[in-house]
Write an enzyme that holds these catalytic residues in place. Sequence first.
Site, PDB file in Angstrom:
ATOM      1  N   HIS A   5       0.838  -1.194   0.000  1.00 35.15           N
ATOM      2  CA  HIS A   5       0.000   0.000   0.000  1.00 35.15           C
ATOM      3  C   HIS A   5       0.876   1.248   0.000  1.00 35.15           C
ATOM      4  CE1 HIS A   5      -3.543  -2.270   1.697  1.00 35.15           C
ATOM      5  NE2 HIS A   5      -2.566  -3.009   2.218  1.00 35.15           N
ATOM      6  N   TYR A   6       0.286   2.379  -0.377  1.00 35.99           N
ATOM      7  CA  TYR A   6       0.856   3.641   0.094  1.00 35.99           C
ATOM      8  C   TYR A   6      -0.101   4.255   1.095  1.00 35.99           C
ATOM      9  CZ  TYR A   6      -1.740   6.167  -3.707  1.00 35.99           C
ATOM     10  OH  TYR A   6      -2.668   6.659  -4.572  1.00 35.99           O
ATOM     11  N   THR A   7       0.455   5.116   1.952  1.00 33.83           N
ATOM     12  CA  THR A   7      -0.374   5.661   3.034  1.00 33.83           C
ATOM     13  C   THR A   7      -1.368   6.691   2.518  1.00 33.83           C
ATOM     14  OG1 THR A   7       1.271   7.373   3.479  1.00 33.83           O
ATOM     15  CG2 THR A   7       1.441   5.321   4.757  1.00 33.83           C
ATOM     16  N   GLU A  70       2.318  -0.767   4.671  1.00 36.04           N
ATOM     17  CA  GLU A  70       2.009   0.602   4.248  1.00 36.04           C
ATOM     18  C   GLU A  70       3.332   1.325   4.015  1.00 36.04           C
ATOM     19  OE1 GLU A  70      -0.717   2.349   3.650  1.00 36.04           O
ATOM     20  OE2 GLU A  70      -2.374   1.179   4.505  1.00 36.04           O
ATOM     21  N   HIS A 112      -2.493  -3.355  -3.368  1.00 40.16           N
ATOM     22  CA  HIS A 112      -3.874  -3.166  -2.920  1.00 40.16           C
ATOM     23  C   HIS A 112      -4.791  -3.022  -4.140  1.00 40.16           C
ATOM     24  CE1 HIS A 112      -6.648  -0.985   0.191  1.00 40.16           C
ATOM     25  NE2 HIS A 112      -7.073  -2.186  -0.115  1.00 40.16           N
TER      26      HIS A 112
HETATM   27 ZN   LIG Z   1      -4.094   0.439   0.448  1.00 42.09          ZN
END
Ligand SMILES: [Zn+2]
Length: 227
Positions: A5-7, A70, A112
């Site tokens: 993911h990225y935040t 993340e 994601h």
């Molecule tokens: Zn995500």
Amino acid sequence: MLIMHYTGMASAGAACRWLCDPASQVSCHYLVDDQGAVTQMVNEDRRAWHAGVSSWEGMSDINSRSIGIEVHNPGPEAGYPDFPPAQMAAVADLARDIVARHAIRPEHVLAHSDVAPGRKIDPGEKFDWKGLASAGVGLWVEPTGVADMAVLKPGDAGGAVSALQAALARFGYRIVVSGSYDEPTRIVVSALQRHFRPDRIDGIADAATQAILSALLVACGRGEAVS
Ligand SMILES: [Zn+2]
């Protein structure tokens, strides 16, 4: 599975506070800041709430079968800066350790956006999947034999579209094999491109996109597919 993911938040500190706030109803196993510092947020044997409504290989409830990382990046609303090399190196080291300890197959290292296409686009097209694969984490393929494959695009219909949809489903994406290149198909093709062909994300299954999908299926032992 291992989900990246990225935040999408202004700072890693803000992301950390959000991920620790019960009111957010989100959590993850690890947070990697933009300097490459790794913080463990949830023990790996506990379920974290990072994937939400999601699906892969016909399985929903990805949270119960995955570890979530993340990677701090503020995302497109803040100009989507590059992931610094030190940060990607830290992600690679962390991920390599996780996939080794849990025997996670390369094709189960996913974005994601792969498990929730249409709803999520993270970690996005700047995430260095190719570099990660060269560090021993996840799949990366180069397309071959692209010349004679017909382009498939939104609005098309027929057997070739069904074959494309079946191939996407065989790789793991949630998609209905309808024979019609509808909006959900465009979204899933975009998700494939965002991960495996980041130079052009247009939802059109051009020859290179189809060749990449075929190569991915071969790489994970699920046969050839598209044509
Ligand atoms: Zn995500």
